[in-house]
Design an enzyme around this catalytic site. Structure first.
Site, PDB file in Angstrom:
ATOM      1  CB  SER A  89      -0.757  -0.095   1.192  1.00  0.00           C
ATOM      2  OG  SER A  89      -0.584   0.155   2.150  1.00  0.00           O
ATOM      3  CB  THR A 191      -2.229   5.718   3.884  1.00  0.00           C
ATOM      4  OG1 THR A 191      -3.096   5.791   2.629  1.00  0.00           O
ATOM      5  CG2 THR A 191      -1.406   7.339   3.788  1.00  0.00           C
ATOM      6  CB  THR A 209      -0.803   6.332  -0.031  1.00  0.00           C
ATOM      7  OG1 THR A 209      -2.055   5.331   0.155  1.00  0.00           O
ATOM      8  CG2 THR A 209      -1.294   7.448  -0.672  1.00  0.00           C
ATOM      9  NE  ARG A 219      -8.178   7.839  -5.565  1.00  0.00           N
ATOM     10  CZ  ARG A 219      -8.499   7.286  -4.291  1.00  0.00           C
ATOM     11  NH1 ARG A 219      -6.918   7.285  -4.263  1.00  0.00           N
ATOM     12  NH2 ARG A 219      -8.883   7.456  -3.614  1.00  0.00           N
ATOM     13  CB  VAL A 220      -4.822  12.436  -6.782  1.00  0.00           C
ATOM     14  CG1 VAL A 220      -4.223  12.687  -5.614  1.00  0.00           C
ATOM     15  CG2 VAL A 220      -3.432  12.561  -8.289  1.00  0.00           C
ATOM     16  N   GLY A 221      -5.830  10.425  -4.574  1.00  0.00           N
ATOM     17  CA  GLY A 221      -6.580  10.783  -3.159  1.00  0.00           C
ATOM     18  C   GLY A 221      -6.806  11.767  -2.267  1.00  0.00           C
ATOM     19  CG  ASP A 222      -7.049  11.277   2.037  1.00  0.00           C
ATOM     20  OD1 ASP A 222      -7.012  10.097   1.417  1.00  0.00           O
ATOM     21  OD2 ASP A 222      -7.274  10.751   3.276  1.00  0.00           O
ATOM     22  CB  THR A 242      -5.542   5.584   6.607  1.00  0.00           C
ATOM     23  OG1 THR A 242      -5.198   4.406   5.664  1.00  0.00           O
ATOM     24  CG2 THR A 242      -6.111   5.428   7.853  1.00  0.00           C
ATOM     25  N   GLY A 243      -8.120   5.826   4.291  1.00  0.00           N
ATOM     26  CA  GLY A 243      -8.878   5.061   4.194  1.00  0.00           C
ATOM     27  C   GLY A 243      -9.955   5.946   2.346  1.00  0.00           C
ATOM     28  N   GLY A 245     -10.208   7.605   0.132  1.00  0.00           N
ATOM     29  CA  GLY A 245      -9.864   9.080   0.369  1.00  0.00           C
ATOM     30  C   GLY A 245     -11.133  10.361  -0.525  1.00  0.00           C
TER      31      GLY A 245
END
Ligand code: ASP
Length: 330
Positions: A89, A191, A209, A219-222, A242-243, A245
């Site tokens: 991860s 993450t 992460t 795609r980009v998360g938080d 974490t989780g 995003g």
């Protein structure tokens, strides 16, 4: 420990372990809603991170104990997980996107409010260190994709293949089973978010992460986004996530937690409120997980998630084992 088991972990129950001065804590639901901190409180330095990562937090603690800065502790602590090819991860070994590309996101923030991030970085296994270079050596705060990679190479980072055999195999198996729809995988995200206070009382944080496994390309998360995956205010405290995003981004979760602490909430109360904001807007919250950790200037800590299965690791002087309770909503 394989940590990509958010929802599946729920069957495992809860536990608390002391390893040296580390407290690794999984959640346990109790009937009463308790907003008190349940991890040891301290005015001394400490390191806390999402998930069961005693090597990473241990490294950060080693630096803090020797009198190093919280910023160095965060970077080098996160580097440990980034270099762990077995962790799927973060860093090398991270599960790829739907097209088989490993793309990494990370950010770092120091006690002076400086911030640096990389998003969609490929072929470089230490995105948190590249993020620090962005913060310290450029006039910008975020570099993305090819530009981030070129910058990393110019700073002396080595280009390497981050897709390990194990992650390639997992992706190939996923492709056979999957209908290749652009849906969010609820089961594949973890993450490392880490917060630290050094002997000077200064707070820094980092988040690193490979994002959601098998995500859509681009795609980009938080995690690399200031205020969402991480926020630090040295006068108040810090928080990281974490989780899923997308849900953290929509509620600007880490900033929210720090602001709630500024208004007087404890880290635990603030994490609980940030989770409630997500849940109240999402009748489908059973299908995804989000977890937060936070600390304040006094060295009080808190953590909370939507579901059971989230864990944290904390290092601090002379800590005692405490079995936490009420650390998830459902
Ligand atoms: N928050 C990360 C993201 O959405 C994933 C994770 O925590 O596992 O990219």
């Amino acid at each position: 420990m394989k940590r990509r088991t958010f929802i599946q972990n729920t069957a495992l129950g809860s536990f608390g372990v002391v390893a040296g001065t580390a407290v690794m804590a999984c959640q346990e639901k109790t009937s009463e809603t308790n907003s008190k901190n349940v991890l040891p409180n301290t005015n001394s330095p400490l390191v806390i991170a999402t998930w069961n990562v005693p090597e990473a937090t241990g490294k950060a603690w080693e630096i803090i104990e020797k009198g190093g800065t919280s910023l160095d502790a965060i970077e080098q602590g996160c580097n440990v997980e980034e270099a762990n090819a077995e962790g799927q991860s973060v860093g090398i070994g991270g599960l790829p996107d739907r097209d088989g590309n490993v793309t990494l996101d990370a950010c770092i923030m120091d006690s002076e409010g400086n911030y640096g991030a990389v998003v969609y970085l490929q072929n470089i296994k230490h995105p948190i260190s590249v993020a620090r270079k962005v913060m310290e050596n450029t006039p910008h705060v975020i570099l993305a994709g090819k530009g981030a990679e070129q910058f990393a190479l110019s700073e002396g980072f080595q280009k390497e293949n981050l897709l390990t055999e194990a992650s390639k195999k997992a992706w190939e198996e996923w492709k056979i089973k999957s209908e290749y729809q652009p849906i969010i995988n609820i089961e594949n995200h973890d993450t490392i978010g880490m917060l630290a206070i050094d002997k000077n009382g200064d707070i820094s944080g980092g988040c690193t992460t490979s994002g959601l496994a098998y995500k859509m390309a681009g795609r980009v998360g938080d995690s690399p986004i200031i205020g969402s995956g991480l926020f630090i205010d040295n006068e108040v405290g810090g928080a990281t996530a974490t989780g899923l995003g997308e849900e953290v981004l929509k509620t600007v979760g880490s900033f929210l937690i720090v602001e709630l602490m500024r208004q007087g909430k404890s880290p635990q109360e603030a994490c609980e409120e940030a989770i409630r904001r997500i849940v109240s807007k999402n009748p489908n919250h059973k299908d995804f997980q989000v977890g937060y950790i936070a600390l304040n200037k006094k060295g009080e800590t808190g953590f909370y998630s939507i579901h059971k299965g989230f864990s944290v690791t904390q290092f601090l002087e002379g800590s005692q084992a405490q079995i936490p309770s009420n650390h998830f909503l459902d």
